[in-house]
Design a protein around this motif. Sequence first.
Motif, mmCIF file in Angstrom:
data_model
loop_
_atom_site.group_PDB
_atom_site.id
_atom_site.type_symbol
_atom_site.label_atom_id
_atom_site.label_comp_id
_atom_site.label_asym_id
_atom_site.label_seq_id
_atom_site.Cartn_x
_atom_site.Cartn_y
_atom_site.Cartn_z
ATOM 1 N N UNK A 40 0.880 -1.383 0.011
ATOM 2 C CA UNK A 40 -0.602 0.066 0.017
ATOM 3 C C UNK A 40 1.039 1.299 0.169
ATOM 4 N N UNK A 41 -0.123 2.309 -0.355
ATOM 5 C CA UNK A 41 0.907 4.023 -0.382
ATOM 6 C C UNK A 41 1.387 4.280 0.797
ATOM 7 N N UNK A 42 0.696 3.886 1.497
ATOM 8 C CA UNK A 42 0.982 4.704 3.105
ATOM 9 C C UNK A 42 2.822 3.692 4.422
ATOM 10 N N UNK A 43 1.705 2.613 3.605
ATOM 11 C CA UNK A 43 3.071 2.131 3.752
ATOM 12 C C UNK A 43 4.628 1.951 3.465
ATOM 13 N N UNK A 44 4.394 2.309 1.807
ATOM 14 C CA UNK A 44 5.775 2.402 0.943
ATOM 15 C C UNK A 44 6.157 3.279 1.495
ATOM 16 N N UNK A 45 5.374 4.392 1.352
ATOM 17 C CA UNK A 45 6.398 5.816 2.204
ATOM 18 C C UNK A 45 6.778 6.511 2.693
ATOM 19 N N UNK A 46 5.939 5.338 4.260
ATOM 20 C CA UNK A 46 6.842 5.365 5.816
ATOM 21 C C UNK A 46 8.171 4.594 5.380
ATOM 22 N N UNK A 47 7.939 3.574 4.434
ATOM 23 C CA UNK A 47 9.144 2.460 4.723
ATOM 24 C C UNK A 47 10.108 3.210 3.347
ATOM 25 N N UNK A 48 10.145 4.399 2.683
ATOM 26 C CA UNK A 48 10.875 4.607 1.705
ATOM 27 C C UNK A 48 11.800 6.498 2.868
ATOM 28 N N UNK A 49 10.665 6.672 2.996
ATOM 29 C CA UNK A 49 11.595 7.660 4.068
ATOM 30 C C UNK A 49 12.255 7.083 5.741
ATOM 31 N N UNK A 50 11.947 5.892 5.907
ATOM 32 C CA UNK A 50 12.845 5.257 6.927
ATOM 33 C C UNK A 50 13.820 5.068 6.761
ATOM 34 N N UNK A 51 14.330 4.832 5.670
ATOM 35 C CA UNK A 51 14.794 4.667 4.537
ATOM 36 C C UNK A 51 15.887 5.884 4.469
ATOM 37 N N UNK A 52 15.466 6.387 4.059
ATOM 38 C CA UNK A 52 16.266 8.041 3.208
ATOM 39 C C UNK A 52 16.639 7.491 1.543
ATOM 40 N N UNK A 53 14.597 7.283 1.305
ATOM 41 C CA UNK A 53 15.061 7.160 -0.081
ATOM 42 C C UNK A 53 14.163 7.750 -0.974
ATOM 43 N N UNK A 54 14.511 8.358 -1.563
ATOM 44 C CA UNK A 54 13.766 9.098 -2.556
ATOM 45 C C UNK A 54 13.455 8.338 -4.158
ATOM 46 N N UNK A 55 12.276 8.440 -4.289
ATOM 47 C CA UNK A 55 11.923 7.847 -6.020
ATOM 48 C C UNK A 55 11.494 9.064 -6.977
ATOM 49 N N UNK A 56 11.408 8.949 -7.984
ATOM 50 C CA UNK A 56 11.419 10.158 -9.350
ATOM 51 C C UNK A 56 11.445 9.413 -10.189
ATOM 52 N N UNK A 57 11.716 9.901 -11.822
ATOM 53 C CA UNK A 57 11.284 8.865 -13.070
ATOM 54 C C UNK A 57 12.318 10.720 -13.902
ATOM 55 N N UNK A 58 13.290 9.437 -15.112
ATOM 56 C CA UNK A 58 13.427 10.629 -15.301
ATOM 57 C C UNK A 58 12.882 11.133 -16.520
ATOM 58 N N UNK A 59 11.793 10.236 -17.248
ATOM 59 C CA UNK A 59 10.680 11.285 -17.903
ATOM 60 C C UNK A 59 9.957 11.815 -17.396
ATOM 61 N N UNK A 60 9.579 13.322 -17.193
ATOM 62 C CA UNK A 60 7.996 13.655 -16.915
ATOM 63 C C UNK A 60 7.004 13.544 -17.630
ATOM 64 N N UNK A 61 7.332 13.379 -19.051
ATOM 65 C CA UNK A 61 5.962 13.195 -19.797
ATOM 66 C C UNK A 61 6.774 12.334 -20.955
ATOM 67 N N UNK A 62 5.780 12.013 -21.843
ATOM 68 C CA UNK A 62 5.670 11.269 -22.992
ATOM 69 C C UNK A 62 4.275 10.875 -23.602
ATOM 70 N N UNK A 63 5.184 10.254 -25.282
ATOM 71 C CA UNK A 63 3.587 9.054 -25.254
ATOM 72 C C UNK A 63 4.732 7.868 -25.095
ATOM 73 N N UNK A 64 3.256 6.867 -24.466
ATOM 74 C CA UNK A 64 4.351 5.743 -24.060
ATOM 75 C C UNK A 64 2.689 4.808 -24.943
ATOM 76 N N UNK A 65 3.220 3.575 -24.824
ATOM 77 C CA UNK A 65 1.694 2.556 -25.053
ATOM 78 C C UNK A 65 1.912 1.892 -23.592
ATOM 79 N N UNK A 66 0.914 1.817 -23.011
ATOM 80 C CA UNK A 66 0.541 0.944 -21.565
ATOM 81 C C UNK A 66 1.625 1.336 -21.074
ATOM 82 N N UNK A 67 2.759 0.476 -20.425
ATOM 83 C CA UNK A 67 3.099 0.198 -19.730
ATOM 84 C C UNK A 67 4.750 0.563 -20.056
#
Length: 141
Positions: A40-67
Amino acid sequence: MILGSFPSVASRKSGFFYMHPTNRFYKTLGALFKEEEPLGTKDRKAFLTRHGIALYDVVESCLVRGSSDSSIKEARPCDLRAILSACQTVKAIFVTGQKAYTLYRRYFSEPAFVLPSPSAANASSSLADLVRAYGKILAFL
């Protein structure tokens, strides 16, 4: 900081990173830190914060087919320089998967470590392989 390429359909729908049920990202980090996989999002955010890990993506926007990373076209990169200047505590940048790393190298010059993709589509990496590779993160925490 760990960067993916661009959010999957499941991640875009939920508004958080690595949310496809078959993605092994949180399972890998849980095993790396010898904890249960956060669910779940809440537990995952807490886990990442507890371990000092930040997440983001290289691409902000694009054309993409599905995933499909291989279908990414007209990619517009994130404003990584603004993120790094606002967050002075980033000690290392990791990029998950070859497509994310290729895109990263196209747009950014800051050094980064490439990690194997935690996607189920990366069947050549077992969970044990992922945990071993992601172990590089521990040196920077």
